[in-house]
Design a protein around this motif. Structure first.
Motif, PDB file in Angstrom:
ATOM      1  N   ASP A  37     -81.539  28.496  28.195  1.00 16.61           N
ATOM      2  CA  ASP A  37     -81.636  27.205  27.512  1.00 16.61           C
ATOM      3  C   ASP A  37     -80.369  26.994  26.688  1.00 16.61           C
ATOM      4  O   ASP A  37     -80.333  27.298  25.499  1.00 16.61           O
ATOM      5  CB  ASP A  37     -82.890  27.250  26.620  1.00 16.61           C
ATOM      6  N   THR A  60     -80.698  22.241  29.900  1.00 16.15           N
ATOM      7  CA  THR A  60     -79.886  21.703  28.812  1.00 16.15           C
ATOM      8  C   THR A  60     -80.653  20.536  28.211  1.00 16.15           C
ATOM      9  O   THR A  60     -81.621  20.044  28.792  1.00 16.15           O
ATOM     10  CB  THR A  60     -78.525  21.191  29.324  1.00 16.15           C
ATOM     11  N   ASN A  61     -80.254  20.111  27.048  1.00 15.62           N
ATOM     12  CA  ASN A  61     -80.777  18.872  26.476  1.00 15.62           C
ATOM     13  C   ASN A  61     -79.673  18.265  25.608  1.00 15.62           C
ATOM     14  O   ASN A  61     -78.643  18.926  25.371  1.00 15.62           O
ATOM     15  CB  ASN A  61     -82.113  19.111  25.733  1.00 15.62           C
ATOM     16  N   LYS A  90     -84.081  15.763  33.798  1.00 17.89           N
ATOM     17  CA  LYS A  90     -85.077  15.916  32.738  1.00 17.89           C
ATOM     18  C   LYS A  90     -85.432  14.546  32.183  1.00 17.89           C
ATOM     19  O   LYS A  90     -84.562  13.753  31.830  1.00 17.89           O
ATOM     20  CB  LYS A  90     -84.504  16.778  31.616  1.00 17.89           C
ATOM     21  N   ASN A 148     -87.911  17.352  35.809  1.00 14.58           N
ATOM     22  CA  ASN A 148     -88.499  18.250  34.807  1.00 14.58           C
ATOM     23  C   ASN A 148     -88.969  17.363  33.661  1.00 14.58           C
ATOM     24  O   ASN A 148     -88.148  16.774  32.957  1.00 14.58           O
ATOM     25  CB  ASN A 148     -87.414  19.233  34.350  1.00 14.58           C
ATOM     26  N   THR A 195     -90.071  16.676  30.141  1.00 15.67           N
ATOM     27  CA  THR A 195     -89.835  17.392  28.892  1.00 15.67           C
ATOM     28  C   THR A 195     -90.581  16.734  27.736  1.00 15.67           C
ATOM     29  O   THR A 195     -91.225  15.709  27.916  1.00 15.67           O
ATOM     30  CB  THR A 195     -88.314  17.476  28.628  1.00 15.67           C
ATOM     31  N   SER A 212     -92.356  20.917  31.033  1.00 16.49           N
ATOM     32  CA  SER A 212     -91.867  21.798  29.963  1.00 16.49           C
ATOM     33  C   SER A 212     -92.687  21.636  28.682  1.00 16.49           C
ATOM     34  O   SER A 212     -92.335  20.827  27.809  1.00 16.49           O
ATOM     35  CB  SER A 212     -90.398  21.494  29.653  1.00 16.49           C
ATOM     36  N   PHE A 227     -93.630  22.588  25.018  1.00 16.73           N
ATOM     37  CA  PHE A 227     -92.860  23.188  23.925  1.00 16.73           C
ATOM     38  C   PHE A 227     -93.758  24.122  23.107  1.00 16.73           C
ATOM     39  O   PHE A 227     -94.815  23.699  22.646  1.00 16.73           O
ATOM     40  CB  PHE A 227     -92.334  22.095  22.989  1.00 16.73           C
ATOM     41  N   ARG A 286     -91.968  24.361  18.719  1.00 14.93           N
ATOM     42  CA  ARG A 286     -92.074  23.177  17.839  1.00 14.93           C
ATOM     43  C   ARG A 286     -93.487  22.993  17.305  1.00 14.93           C
ATOM     44  O   ARG A 286     -93.678  22.378  16.256  1.00 14.93           O
ATOM     45  CB  ARG A 286     -91.581  21.929  18.565  1.00 14.93           C
ATOM     46  N   ALA A 318     -91.155  26.239  27.183  1.00 19.49           N
ATOM     47  CA  ALA A 318     -89.908  25.820  26.530  1.00 19.49           C
ATOM     48  C   ALA A 318     -90.045  25.945  25.019  1.00 19.49           C
ATOM     49  O   ALA A 318     -91.126  26.230  24.508  1.00 19.49           O
ATOM     50  CB  ALA A 318     -89.576  24.386  26.922  1.00 19.49           C
ATOM     51  N   SER A 319     -88.909  25.723  24.345  1.00 18.76           N
ATOM     52  CA  SER A 319     -88.886  25.873  22.884  1.00 18.76           C
ATOM     53  C   SER A 319     -89.366  27.283  22.505  1.00 18.76           C
ATOM     54  O   SER A 319     -90.205  27.469  21.641  1.00 18.76           O
ATOM     55  CB  SER A 319     -89.765  24.781  22.247  1.00 18.76           C
ATOM     56  N   THR A 344     -87.854  29.285  29.583  1.00 16.32           N
ATOM     57  CA  THR A 344     -86.454  28.942  29.321  1.00 16.32           C
ATOM     58  C   THR A 344     -86.125  29.404  27.911  1.00 16.32           C
ATOM     59  O   THR A 344     -86.800  29.050  26.942  1.00 16.32           O
ATOM     60  CB  THR A 344     -86.131  27.450  29.562  1.00 16.32           C
TER      61      THR A 344
HETATM   62  O1  LIG Z   1     -87.476  23.521  19.953  1.00 13.94           O
HETATM   63  P1  LIG Z   1     -86.162  23.855  20.550  1.00 13.94           P
HETATM   64  O2  LIG Z   1     -85.783  25.277  20.311  1.00 13.94           O
HETATM   65  O3  LIG Z   1     -85.102  22.879  20.150  1.00 13.94           O
HETATM   66  O4  LIG Z   1     -86.322  23.771  22.124  1.00 13.94           O
HETATM   67  C1  LIG Z   1     -86.477  22.570  22.749  1.00 13.94           C
HETATM   68  C2  LIG Z   1     -86.745  22.745  24.211  1.00 13.94           C
HETATM   69  O5  LIG Z   1     -86.601  21.518  24.820  1.00 13.94           O
HETATM   70  C3  LIG Z   1     -86.066  21.607  26.097  1.00 13.94           C
HETATM   71  O6  LIG Z   1     -85.135  20.559  26.139  1.00 13.94           O
HETATM   72  C4  LIG Z   1     -87.151  21.465  27.097  1.00 13.94           C
HETATM   73  O7  LIG Z   1     -86.715  21.616  28.398  1.00 13.94           O
HETATM   74  C5  LIG Z   1     -85.426  22.943  26.238  1.00 13.94           C
HETATM   75  O8  LIG Z   1     -84.068  22.804  26.474  1.00 13.94           O
HETATM   76  C6  LIG Z   1     -85.807  23.645  24.930  1.00 13.94           C
HETATM   77  O9  LIG Z   1     -86.485  24.816  25.250  1.00 13.94           O
END
Ligand SMILES: O=P(O)(O)OC[C@H]1O[C@](O)(CO)[C@@H](O)[C@@H]1O
Length: 228
Positions: free
Chosen positions: A6, A27-28, A88, A110, A112, A132, A134, A137, A176-177, A196
């Motif tokens: 990630d 990525t984001n 995404k 994907n 998200t 995905s 989270f 969070r 994720a997250s 991820t």
């Molecule tokens: O809460 P974080 O650590 O910012 O993670 C956000 C998550 O969102 C995502 O964009 C979901 O795919 C990932 O890149 C990441 O795992």
């Protein structure tokens, strides 16, 4: 379980890829901003990531558009960067509609920002290739992110979802997250298909104090053998 990295950091991706256990990259916008990414270099940067990981590793690139038509247009441009790009799309009404159309046009999506079972089921129905949920969070707001993930894994597992692309690939859940190696352990035990993880977590996943202690002892004993 497969492991995605990630990050948008090329050095981290190169290093993780060399370990041989990397299954993809996510990525984001925040991760791209963190490496000082520039708007006009975004597509080229995603292309560089795709080149590093090779065609068998999916690379998620996020659309920042807000309407279905714009997300579809954005998604088609992102998908044209390389065959392993996954678009995404946020879990919202416009995102669902765009996911449906992109998937029907053969572009894997994907979904998200997914937090609940109903969101995950709708994403699956719309034809997403990945969802995905989270974890961290939820923990950040004093909720139980792993329990939320488990509900989604269970609910999705009750059905036989495939995405809406021509080949009908199996829907996979990306935990994720992720904030810790224990998040990965628990996600694997409940059957999430993918985790991820940030590079820092990936490094921690390799480590254990008993491994270090055992290695020190083996090396010390080997010194004795060499001196004998
Ligand atoms: O809460 P974080 O650590 O910012 O993670 C956000 C998550 O969102 C995502 O964009 C979901 O795919 C990932 O890149 C990441 O795992």
């Amino acid at each position: 379980m497969k492991f995605f990295l990630d990050t948008a950091d090329l050095a981290e991706i190169e290093e993780a890829a060399s370990w041989g256990a990397l299954g993809g990259v996510t990525t984001n916008p925040s991760l791209y901003a963190r490496i000082g990414g520039k708007l006009d270099d975004f597509h080229a940067h995603i292309g560089r990531i795709c080149e590093i990981v090779g065609p068998d590793c999916p690379v998620s690139a996020e659309s920042v558009a807000m309407t279905r038509d714009e997300i579809v247009a954005d998604g088609l441009e992102l998908a044209a960067i390389a065959p392993n790009v996954v678009v995404k799309v946020p879990t919202m009404v416009e995102g669902l509609a765009a996911t449906h159309e992109l998937a029907q046009r053969g572009v894997p999506v994907n979904m998200t920002l997914c937090f609940t079972v109903p969101q995950a089921l709708l994403a699956a129905r719309a034809g997403a290739r990945y969802i995905s949920p989270f974890v961290g969070r939820f923990d950040d707001i004093s909720d139980d992110g792993l329990a939320q993930l488990e509900s989604i894994v269970t609910a999705i597992g009750n059905y036989d979802f495939t995405d809406s692309t021509v080949n009908g690939e199996k829907l996979e859940i990306i935990a994720a997250s992720i904030r810790s190696a224990n998040h990965v352990t628990q996600a694997a035990l409940m059957g999430a298909d993918i985790a991820t993880v940030p590079f820092g977590v990936l490094k921690k996943m390799v480590q254990h104090p008993l491994t270090d202690r055992g290695l020190d002892a083996f090396m010390a004993d080997w010194e004795k053998v060499q001196g004998a």
